[in-house]
Design a protein around this motif. Sequence first.
Motif, PDB file in Angstrom:
ATOM      1  N   TYR A   1      27.513 -18.016 -16.948  1.00  0.00           N
ATOM      2  CA  TYR A   1      27.358 -19.394 -17.300  1.00  0.00           C
ATOM      3  C   TYR A   1      27.444 -20.280 -15.978  1.00  0.00           C
ATOM      4  O   TYR A   1      26.764 -21.427 -15.783  1.00  0.00           O
ATOM      5  N   LYS A   2      28.515 -19.922 -14.988  1.00  0.00           N
ATOM      6  CA  LYS A   2      28.536 -20.537 -13.870  1.00  0.00           C
ATOM      7  C   LYS A   2      27.262 -20.555 -12.913  1.00  0.00           C
ATOM      8  O   LYS A   2      27.300 -21.774 -12.360  1.00  0.00           O
ATOM      9  N   LYS A   3      26.626 -19.755 -13.050  1.00  0.00           N
ATOM     10  CA  LYS A   3      25.531 -19.451 -12.324  1.00  0.00           C
ATOM     11  C   LYS A   3      24.284 -20.517 -12.700  1.00  0.00           C
ATOM     12  O   LYS A   3      23.671 -21.045 -11.835  1.00  0.00           O
ATOM     13  N   ILE A   4      24.393 -20.809 -13.873  1.00  0.00           N
ATOM     14  CA  ILE A   4      23.334 -21.697 -14.565  1.00  0.00           C
ATOM     15  C   ILE A   4      23.804 -23.110 -14.872  1.00  0.00           C
ATOM     16  O   ILE A   4      23.057 -24.137 -15.368  1.00  0.00           O
TER      17      ILE A   4
ATOM     18  N   ASP B   1      25.375 -30.236 -13.225  1.00  0.00           N
ATOM     19  CA  ASP B   1      26.574 -30.917 -13.120  1.00  0.00           C
ATOM     20  C   ASP B   1      27.006 -31.859 -14.496  1.00  0.00           C
ATOM     21  O   ASP B   1      28.044 -32.301 -14.995  1.00  0.00           O
ATOM     22  N   GLU B   2      25.951 -32.121 -15.439  1.00  0.00           N
ATOM     23  CA  GLU B   2      25.845 -32.787 -16.743  1.00  0.00           C
ATOM     24  C   GLU B   2      26.643 -31.880 -17.558  1.00  0.00           C
ATOM     25  O   GLU B   2      26.887 -32.304 -18.690  1.00  0.00           O
ATOM     26  N   GLY B   3      26.569 -30.492 -17.676  1.00  0.00           N
ATOM     27  CA  GLY B   3      27.081 -29.659 -18.533  1.00  0.00           C
ATOM     28  C   GLY B   3      26.221 -28.495 -18.762  1.00  0.00           C
ATOM     29  O   GLY B   3      25.451 -28.282 -17.949  1.00  0.00           O
ATOM     30  N   SER B   4      26.103 -28.027 -20.008  1.00  0.00           N
ATOM     31  CA  SER B   4      25.586 -26.751 -20.516  1.00  0.00           C
ATOM     32  C   SER B   4      24.046 -27.264 -20.268  1.00  0.00           C
ATOM     33  O   SER B   4      23.514 -28.083 -20.844  1.00  0.00           O
ATOM     34  N   PRO B   5      23.019 -26.260 -19.902  1.00  0.00           N
ATOM     35  CA  PRO B   5      21.621 -27.062 -19.627  1.00  0.00           C
ATOM     36  C   PRO B   5      21.035 -26.920 -21.197  1.00  0.00           C
ATOM     37  O   PRO B   5      20.335 -27.645 -21.586  1.00  0.00           O
ATOM     38  N   LEU B   6      21.520 -25.898 -21.858  1.00  0.00           N
ATOM     39  CA  LEU B   6      21.000 -26.042 -23.418  1.00  0.00           C
ATOM     40  C   LEU B   6      21.361 -27.304 -24.215  1.00  0.00           C
ATOM     41  O   LEU B   6      20.871 -27.770 -24.779  1.00  0.00           O
ATOM     42  N   ILE B   7      22.571 -27.609 -23.985  1.00  0.00           N
ATOM     43  CA  ILE B   7      23.188 -28.943 -24.670  1.00  0.00           C
ATOM     44  C   ILE B   7      22.523 -30.045 -23.989  1.00  0.00           C
ATOM     45  O   ILE B   7      22.013 -30.779 -24.818  1.00  0.00           O
ATOM     46  N   VAL B   8      22.602 -30.220 -22.610  1.00  0.00           N
ATOM     47  CA  VAL B   8      21.707 -31.294 -22.203  1.00  0.00           C
ATOM     48  C   VAL B   8      20.318 -31.496 -22.344  1.00  0.00           C
ATOM     49  O   VAL B   8      19.805 -32.590 -22.712  1.00  0.00           O
TER      50      VAL B   8
END
Length: 342
Positions: free
Chosen positions: A61-64, A67-74
């Motif tokens: 998860y740290k790799k992806i 800054d705004e948070g989880s890509p899936l959530i954003v």
Amino acid sequence: MKGVLFVNLGSPDSTDPKDVKKYLDEFLMDERVIDVPYLLRAFLVKGIILNTRPKKSAAAYKKIWWDEGSPLIVLSERLQEKVQEQVSVPVALAMRYGNPSIESGLQELANKGVTEVLLVPLYPQFAMATTETILVLAEKIRLKKFPQMSFTELPAFYNHPDYVRVLSTSIADELKGKKWDYLLFSYHGVPERHIKKSDITKSHCQIDGQCCKTPSPAHQFCYRHQCYETTRQVVEFLGLKEGTYSTSFQSRLGRDPWLQPYTDATIESLAHKGIKNLAVVTPAFVSDCLETLEEIGMEGAEEFKEAGGNEFYTIPCLNDREDWIKVLARWVDQWALTPQEA
């Protein structure tokens, strides 16, 4: 009053192993994800997997992580906000696992006076471990907390002309000007037993290469058929030549047989066969996530190049593309318009 609830997979709250462990616990203890008796599931998940996997998953998860948070959530939030701008009914967002929860999404709609909800699982294909678990949990919460509400479920849209067109266009846009030899359609994997459990005829699904091509009522809930049908329709839309594409399945867990061919083995095999420039699209997801960004975009690319390949192109999910937003908004409007208003 009508309203819409988009529901996606979910994500840990952060990349801290404790948050990842909490997320994996909720995810893997779902009886429609690991469909074995509770005590065995608890032993596997709490006794084995959660003692080793959280640190490894946290590193992935740290790799992806953005800054705004989880890509899936954003990306899901962006989608929800953009659709809301184009429709007149309230639109809320929830995750099957983690936050925001389905209960909080329904509460948000209830606070706005919504009593009729269009449930939209953000998965093109139906599967026990995706669409079904969302619908079952949402209904359980409705009966307990929101009995005044009624649900309408958006059917799987794997073969909807609007979805096929937008998906195909996104692929063409991404590959425009690029030199590519082969397009791999990589779908999230599920155990073979899930396919047979979802067979409403109890006899059609044999996973033999022919049943998915033979018309049957079972196809309404057959994840494997729906994946291959998505590929077939996109191939037809784009006019791809035979021998320049195929379908595979990723993210297997445990020793039981999962849908094949496996994506990682396919990527390596293609490189060994002389494919130098490979593009991969992941149509089981509408939002980029760990499985698309890290497993395919990073691990897949590394496997391909180590096996002799040159260029590896990862085609983004539909995310918040304007044409995809317009399609979702149109589907919402078509549902929201009552016969009297039409």
